[in-house]
Design a protein around this motif. Structure first.
Motif, PDB file in Angstrom:
ATOM      1  N   UNK A   1       1.458  12.292  -9.957  1.00 27.31           N
ATOM      2  CA  UNK A   1       0.968  13.793  -9.723  1.00 27.31           C
ATOM      3  C   UNK A   1       1.640  14.877  -9.370  1.00 27.31           C
ATOM      4  N   UNK A   2       2.662  14.563  -8.301  1.00 29.62           N
ATOM      5  CA  UNK A   2       3.511  15.627  -7.609  1.00 29.62           C
ATOM      6  C   UNK A   2       4.827  15.260  -7.623  1.00 29.62           C
ATOM      7  N   UNK A   3       5.452  15.080  -8.807  1.00 29.22           N
ATOM      8  CA  UNK A   3       6.876  14.564  -8.842  1.00 29.22           C
ATOM      9  C   UNK A   3       7.914  15.496  -8.080  1.00 29.22           C
ATOM     10  N   UNK A   4       7.537  16.686  -7.646  1.00 28.65           N
ATOM     11  CA  UNK A   4       8.703  17.564  -7.131  1.00 28.65           C
ATOM     12  C   UNK A   4       8.419  17.777  -5.666  1.00 28.65           C
ATOM     13  N   UNK A   5       7.348  17.093  -4.870  1.00 26.88           N
ATOM     14  CA  UNK A   5       6.874  17.193  -3.733  1.00 26.88           C
ATOM     15  C   UNK A   5       7.180  15.859  -2.860  1.00 26.88           C
ATOM     16  N   UNK A   6       7.203  16.125  -1.648  1.00 30.61           N
ATOM     17  CA  UNK A   6       7.509  14.773  -0.673  1.00 30.61           C
ATOM     18  C   UNK A   6       6.134  14.283  -0.441  1.00 30.61           C
ATOM     19  N   UNK A   7       5.996  12.971  -0.259  1.00 37.66           N
ATOM     20  CA  UNK A   7       4.731  12.362  -0.202  1.00 37.66           C
ATOM     21  C   UNK A   7       4.311  12.455   1.402  1.00 37.66           C
ATOM     22  N   UNK A   8       3.062  13.050   1.677  1.00 34.88           N
ATOM     23  CA  UNK A   8       2.873  12.873   2.849  1.00 34.88           C
ATOM     24  C   UNK A   8       1.306  12.625   3.030  1.00 34.88           C
ATOM     25  N   UNK A   9       0.571  11.575   2.291  1.00 34.72           N
ATOM     26  CA  UNK A   9      -0.795  11.499   2.382  1.00 34.72           C
ATOM     27  C   UNK A   9      -0.767  10.073   2.737  1.00 34.72           C
ATOM     28  N   UNK A  10      -2.004   9.385   3.145  1.00 39.80           N
ATOM     29  CA  UNK A  10      -2.151   8.210   3.384  1.00 39.80           C
ATOM     30  C   UNK A  10      -1.294   7.704   4.568  1.00 39.80           C
ATOM     31  N   UNK A  11      -0.665   6.496   4.354  1.00 37.75           N
ATOM     32  CA  UNK A  11       0.294   5.775   5.303  1.00 37.75           C
ATOM     33  C   UNK A  11       1.409   6.586   5.621  1.00 37.75           C
ATOM     34  N   UNK A  12       1.476   7.666   4.819  1.00 32.30           N
ATOM     35  CA  UNK A  12       2.886   8.297   5.049  1.00 32.30           C
ATOM     36  C   UNK A  12       2.583   9.669   6.197  1.00 32.30           C
TER      37      UNK A  12
ATOM     38  N   UNK B   1       0.724  -1.082   0.028  1.00 29.76           N
ATOM     39  CA  UNK B   1       0.054  -0.059  -0.185  1.00 29.76           C
ATOM     40  C   UNK B   1       1.126   1.256  -0.067  1.00 29.76           C
ATOM     41  N   UNK B   2       2.111   1.319   0.831  1.00 33.43           N
ATOM     42  CA  UNK B   2       3.000   2.409   0.715  1.00 33.43           C
ATOM     43  C   UNK B   2       3.440   2.657  -0.480  1.00 33.43           C
ATOM     44  N   UNK B   3       3.995   1.520  -1.075  1.00 31.67           N
ATOM     45  CA  UNK B   3       4.606   1.827  -2.496  1.00 31.67           C
ATOM     46  C   UNK B   3       3.601   2.137  -3.569  1.00 31.67           C
ATOM     47  N   UNK B   4       2.318   1.866  -3.438  1.00 30.47           N
ATOM     48  CA  UNK B   4       1.395   2.156  -4.273  1.00 30.47           C
ATOM     49  C   UNK B   4       0.848   3.562  -4.275  1.00 30.47           C
ATOM     50  N   UNK B   5       0.871   3.961  -2.963  1.00 30.27           N
ATOM     51  CA  UNK B   5       0.386   5.528  -2.755  1.00 30.27           C
ATOM     52  C   UNK B   5       1.576   6.206  -3.167  1.00 30.27           C
ATOM     53  N   UNK B   6       2.897   6.042  -2.945  1.00 29.89           N
ATOM     54  CA  UNK B   6       3.846   7.027  -3.127  1.00 29.89           C
ATOM     55  C   UNK B   6       3.945   6.935  -4.612  1.00 29.89           C
TER      56      UNK B   6
END
Length: 265
Positions: free
Chosen positions: A160-171, A149-154
């Motif tokens: 969609x946001x190639x230049x932003x850190x991932x902070x959604x869902x499990x993150x 799930x984490x890999x899929x989310x990231x």
């Protein structure tokens, strides 16, 4: 004999690292674990020595390994941005001499066999099904789901946001939920064997494999933190996120590993 067989299986599959050095610890890792699970299913299946829980655990190794290996392989060839980042962050191994390549190859194969050894030893020792094995298999399943799930989310987020850190869902729970999933998976494997390990060698192999993979995952989290600190140093949202979200273990206020230079990576 069982351990020797799964070690040789891991040795054969992880040899892909001679094509590209980093594959010893990435693609070779995933497919080695899948091959070990397959070998256990075949070896003990033909002898009719698989129980329901050992069959499930060996199958989970296959699922885990194929998913991870396939994901890493696809990312390697499809994501140009990932490839560029990894080229900058990790030595591609072109200058690694043959003796070190051989040592890495054997060391990685030994680690992969040790990680899976609690399942192999349960089968080798003809241990029946007990509550610990069932709990261990359940923890394995949770870990695989968490990491997937984490890999899929990231992956979706970065598209969609190639230049932003991932902070959604499990993150939102931890900054490295994929590494957390890895630790949970191997915790399940280790737990499944604690009631059936017999003799110093089996305990050394099981504990050594578990501690090593945990150390590597903490090192991977540190490496990611250092890279993100460099990339998003001027982003106040990232600084707030990193200061308030645990890096790896939920509910434990460990927010940084950047000073832990003893960690690999």
């Amino acid at each position: 004999m069982t351990f020797l067989i799964i070690f040789l299986v891991a040795l054969a599959v992880s040899a892909v690292g001679f094509h590209r050095y980093i594959w010893f610890i990435s693609i070779g890792y995933g497919f080695s674990i899948a091959a070990i699970g397959t070998a256990l299913l075949i070896m003990f299946g033909v002898r009719h020595e698989l129980t329901a829980v050992t069959a499930i655990m060996a199958a989970l190794l296959v699922v885990y390994g194929l998913r991870l290996g396939g994901y890493l392989l696809a990312r390697e060839y499809r994501s140009s941005s990932y490839h560029k980042v990894m080229q900058q962050a990790i030595d591609n191994g072109n200058n690694v001499k043959l003796p070190l390549r051989l040592l890495t190859w054997v060391g990685c194969a030994l680690l992969y066999a040790c990680e899976a050894s609690p399942i192999a030893f349960r089968l080798q020792n003809h241990a029946g099904t007990d509550a610990v094995a069932i709990v261990g298999a359940a923890i394995m399943g949770v870990g695989i789901i968490l990491e997937s799930a984490a890999d899929l989310t990231k992956n979706r987020f970065k598209q969609q946001h190639p230049h932003r850190f991932c902070d959604v869902g499990l993150f939102r729970m931890v900054r490295c939920p994929n590494y957390l999933g890895e630790i949970v998976t191997w915790t399940g494997v280790f737990v499944s064997g604690v009631t059936i390990l017999d003799g110093a060698w089996q305990w050394i192999a099981a504990i050594g494999g578990y501690l090593c993979i945990c150390w590597i995952m903490f090192g991977g989290a540190r490496r990611l933190e250092l890279r993100q600190n460099k990339e998003y140093a001027d982003d106040p949202q990232y600084r707030h996120y990193s200061e308030h979200t645990p890096i790896l273990i939920p509910f434990i206020p460990l927010h940084s590993l950047s000073n832990a230079k003893w960690l690999i990576g």
